[in-house]
Design an enzyme around this catalytic site. Sequence first.
Site, short mmCIF file in Angstrom:
data_model
loop_
_atom_site.label_atom_id
_atom_site.label_comp_id
_atom_site.label_asym_id
_atom_site.label_seq_id
_atom_site.Cartn_x
_atom_site.Cartn_y
_atom_site.Cartn_z
N ARG A 1 -5.33 -2.54 8.82
CA ARG A 1 -5.22 -4.00 8.60
C ARG A 1 -5.45 -4.72 9.93
O ARG A 1 -6.51 -4.57 10.48
CB ARG A 1 -3.85 -4.33 8.00
CG ARG A 1 -3.89 -5.66 7.28
CD ARG A 1 -2.65 -5.91 6.50
NE ARG A 1 -2.78 -5.42 5.15
CZ ARG A 1 -1.89 -5.65 4.20
NH1 ARG A 1 -0.79 -6.31 4.48
NH2 ARG A 1 -2.10 -5.24 2.99
N ASP B 1 -0.28 1.82 8.44
CA ASP B 1 -0.78 0.98 9.53
C ASP B 1 0.06 1.03 10.80
O ASP B 1 -0.41 0.67 11.88
CB ASP B 1 -0.87 -0.49 9.07
CG ASP B 1 -1.74 -0.67 7.84
OD1 ASP B 1 -2.64 0.16 7.63
OD2 ASP B 1 -1.52 -1.64 7.09
N THR C 1 4.17 2.41 5.66
CA THR C 1 2.77 1.96 5.68
C THR C 1 2.00 2.83 6.67
O THR C 1 2.55 3.20 7.71
CB THR C 1 2.63 0.47 6.11
OG1 THR C 1 1.26 0.22 6.45
CG2 THR C 1 3.48 0.11 7.31
N ARG D 1 0.67 -4.78 -5.53
CA ARG D 1 0.67 -6.04 -4.79
C ARG D 1 0.86 -7.09 -5.88
O ARG D 1 0.08 -7.14 -6.83
CB ARG D 1 -0.63 -6.23 -4.03
CG ARG D 1 -0.91 -5.05 -3.08
CD ARG D 1 -1.86 -5.46 -1.98
NE ARG D 1 -2.47 -4.31 -1.31
CZ ARG D 1 -1.97 -3.72 -0.23
NH1 ARG D 1 -0.86 -4.15 0.31
NH2 ARG D 1 -2.61 -2.70 0.32
N ASP E 1 2.28 -0.99 11.60
CA ASP E 1 2.25 -2.35 12.15
C ASP E 1 3.57 -3.10 11.97
O ASP E 1 3.58 -4.31 11.77
CB ASP E 1 1.10 -3.15 11.50
CG ASP E 1 1.24 -3.25 9.99
OD1 ASP E 1 2.07 -2.51 9.41
OD2 ASP E 1 0.53 -4.06 9.38
N GLY F 1 0.84 -1.21 0.00
CA GLY F 1 0.00 0.00 0.00
C GLY F 1 0.87 1.25 0.00
O GLY F 1 1.86 1.31 0.73
N ASP G 1 5.17 -5.05 5.94
CA ASP G 1 5.71 -6.36 6.33
C ASP G 1 5.72 -7.37 5.18
O ASP G 1 6.65 -8.16 5.04
CB ASP G 1 5.00 -6.92 7.57
CG ASP G 1 3.51 -7.07 7.37
OD1 ASP G 1 2.95 -6.40 6.48
OD2 ASP G 1 2.89 -7.86 8.10
P1 ADP Z 1 2.74 -4.48 2.59
O1 ADP Z 1 4.16 -4.48 2.17
O2 ADP Z 1 2.16 -3.10 2.66
O3 ADP Z 1 2.51 -5.30 3.84
P2 ADP Z 1 1.64 -6.67 0.98
O4 ADP Z 1 1.40 -7.58 2.13
O5 ADP Z 1 0.60 -6.61 -0.07
O6 ADP Z 1 1.87 -5.15 1.42
O7 ADP Z 1 3.02 -7.10 0.33
C1 ADP Z 1 3.53 -6.41 -0.81
C2 ADP Z 1 4.10 -7.41 -1.79
O8 ADP Z 1 5.22 -8.08 -1.19
C3 ADP Z 1 3.16 -8.54 -2.20
O9 ADP Z 1 2.27 -8.15 -3.21
C4 ADP Z 1 4.15 -9.57 -2.72
O10 ADP Z 1 4.60 -9.24 -4.02
C5 ADP Z 1 5.32 -9.39 -1.75
N1 ADP Z 1 5.22 -10.41 -0.68
C6 ADP Z 1 4.40 -10.43 0.38
N2 ADP Z 1 4.57 -11.55 1.12
C7 ADP Z 1 5.52 -12.28 0.48
C8 ADP Z 1 6.14 -13.55 0.72
N3 ADP Z 1 5.83 -14.29 1.78
N4 ADP Z 1 7.08 -13.95 -0.16
C9 ADP Z 1 7.43 -13.21 -1.24
N5 ADP Z 1 6.86 -12.02 -1.51
C10 ADP Z 1 5.94 -11.54 -0.67
O1 F6P Z 2 -1.58 -1.56 4.44
C1 F6P Z 2 -2.21 -0.35 4.11
C2 F6P Z 2 -3.70 -0.56 3.89
O2 F6P Z 2 -4.25 0.71 3.55
C3 F6P Z 2 -4.45 -1.20 5.04
O3 F6P Z 2 -4.74 -0.31 6.09
C4 F6P Z 2 -5.67 -1.74 4.33
O4 F6P Z 2 -6.18 -2.87 5.01
C5 F6P Z 2 -5.14 -2.15 2.98
O5 F6P Z 2 -3.92 -1.43 2.79
C6 F6P Z 2 -6.06 -1.87 1.83
O6 F6P Z 2 -5.48 -2.40 0.70
P1 F6P Z 2 -5.92 -2.02 -0.79
O7 F6P Z 2 -5.50 -0.62 -1.06
O8 F6P Z 2 -5.19 -3.01 -1.63
O9 F6P Z 2 -7.40 -2.16 -0.83
#
Ligand code: ADP
Ligand code: F6P
Length: 292
Positions: free
Chosen positions: A171, A127, A125, A72, A129, A11, A103
């Site tokens: 989240r 969040d 982020t 993502r 978090d 995000g 994360d």
């Molecule tokens: P954020 O970084 O904000 O937590 P996401 O959880 O969507 O957002 O993670 C961002 C991107 O990181 C994912 O779309 C994916 O490409 C990559 N990613 C997340 N988890 C994994 C994982 N366990 N292994 C490899 N890539 C990952």
């Molecule tokens: O991680 C940032 C965040 O805005 C969260 O607070 C929320 O749950 C999520 O991303 C929303 O994701 P998307 O923009 O893919 O709908």
Amino acid sequence: MKTIGVLTSGGDAPGMNAAVRAVVRTAISLGMTVKGIRRGYAGLIEDDIIDMDARSVCDVINRGGTLLYTARCPKFRTEEGVLEAVENCKKHGIEGLVVIGGDGSFRGALELSRHGIPCIGVPGTIDNDISATDHTIGYDTALNTIMDCVDKIRDTANSHNRIFFVEVMGRDAGFLAQNAAIATGAEAAIIPEEKSDVDQLATFIGRGVRKSKNSSIVLVSESKKDGTGGAQYYADRLVQEYPEYEARVTILGHLQRGGIPTAQDRILASRMGVAAIEALKDGQRNVMIGVK
Ligand code: ADP
Ligand code: F6P
């Protein structure tokens, strides 16, 4: 280290641009070449990689979103995706990568580092978090945005004598809901870290009503992936059990992610961006920058 890459992933968060700017300009000042990877891991897989110079980050410190775009990317969760990304890093001579994200993005960075690409994480982020740092880039701006919105909702809540359930992002974390509740003088915050009880909520609200309060505001963390929780759920339950109350629901949604970054986020992002390049220069690998 002669060539480094930088990407934003997951995000978007206000202040990501300030972090990219600090990464680019610090690296250039140390004589490094900088490659910008667009659309996070999707761009790394699809070879959407651009050369960056000091001018490419002009006038961005004050802008929300991310000039490198973000994504993502499900494919990056597969071995095939990671190997394609590694190939592209090698093709562009990228010897180290700064990953600005949450994360999930750091889990991806860990995979890259296991395949020989050293990564430094910068927590971005709304969040908040991420462990091992007090704050993440974007959190302060989002919190202030929520505060402004709730202040406005308070005006109409007062005028009609209503209870407002305001749903915020986060989240699985309740930082935004809890601290927005404190900052706006809300009656309660419903957060994922604590079990919530409608009777207890009604007691809080009832206490305010008996004191002749005109309105009540409850900050609610967004619903879980399975659809449970969220502002509508608690508003419905309260009114079901206490029909004397009139409730309204506001879901703030993605407006919480946009907007001009606050001074705090710009400064945090700038410090973290500099620290990320210094860490790479000093030979550190696979660590995250944090503030304590
Ligand atoms: P954020 O970084 O904000 O937590 P996401 O959880 O969507 O957002 O993670 C961002 C991107 O990181 C994912 O779309 C994916 O490409 C990559 N990613 C997340 N988890 C994994 C994982 N366990 N292994 C490899 N890539 C990952
Ligand atoms: O991680 C940032 C965040 O805005 C969260 O607070 C929320 O749950 C999520 O991303 C929303 O994701 P998307 O923009 O893919 O709908």
